[in-house]
Design an enzyme around this catalytic site. Sequence first.
Site, PDB file in Angstrom:
ATOM      1  CD  GLU A   1      -1.456  -2.247   2.181  1.00  0.00           C
ATOM      2  OE1 GLU A   1      -2.307  -2.822   2.879  1.00  0.00           O
ATOM      3  OE2 GLU A   1      -0.244  -2.570   2.168  1.00  0.00           O
TER       4      GLU A   1
ATOM      5  CB  CYS B   1      -1.172  -3.112   9.016  1.00  0.00           C
ATOM      6  SG  CYS B   1       0.022  -1.974   8.246  1.00  0.00           S
TER       7      CYS B   1
ATOM      8  CB  CYS C   1      -1.289   0.155   5.127  1.00  0.00           C
ATOM      9  SG  CYS C   1       0.364  -0.511   4.823  1.00  0.00           S
TER      10      CYS C   1
END
Length: 146
Positions: A53, A81, A84
């Site tokens: 990402e 996560c 990101c």
Amino acid sequence: MEEQWIRECLRQAKKAFKAGEVPVGAVVVKGGKVIAKAHNKVESLRDPTAHAELIAIKKALRKLNQKYLYGCTMYVSLEPCAMCAYALILARIDKVVFLVQDEKAGAVISQYNLLDEPAFNHRVKWIYKPLESAKTMLKEFFERLR
């Protein structure tokens, strides 16, 4: 159209898999065109922030020569996560579509709900589109490590 971007996202995840990286791929789309694509490079770059990402966001910003990604959608094979998810917010991306929940570290619906957090100054719309082949690739990768 969306299916072609999901396929490209999976192609990127397969590149990561073949390189010994956690198989995550990301694609940024704007105006019906792919403007950036990336896969995890944590191991090859020896950089814990080299998630698909973040790499895709940086590529998209460079390509557009802009500070923000208004009007863009990211397709990513695994739920982002916390790092990101917040990067998506900071980049002002419009929407993220992810294919597999990350029960351990997911920050969209699994562990946290950062994209729905009212304290942040931007909202990223999100869609969870479960895709068994993406889940299978991740499972196979981690089984090989054991």
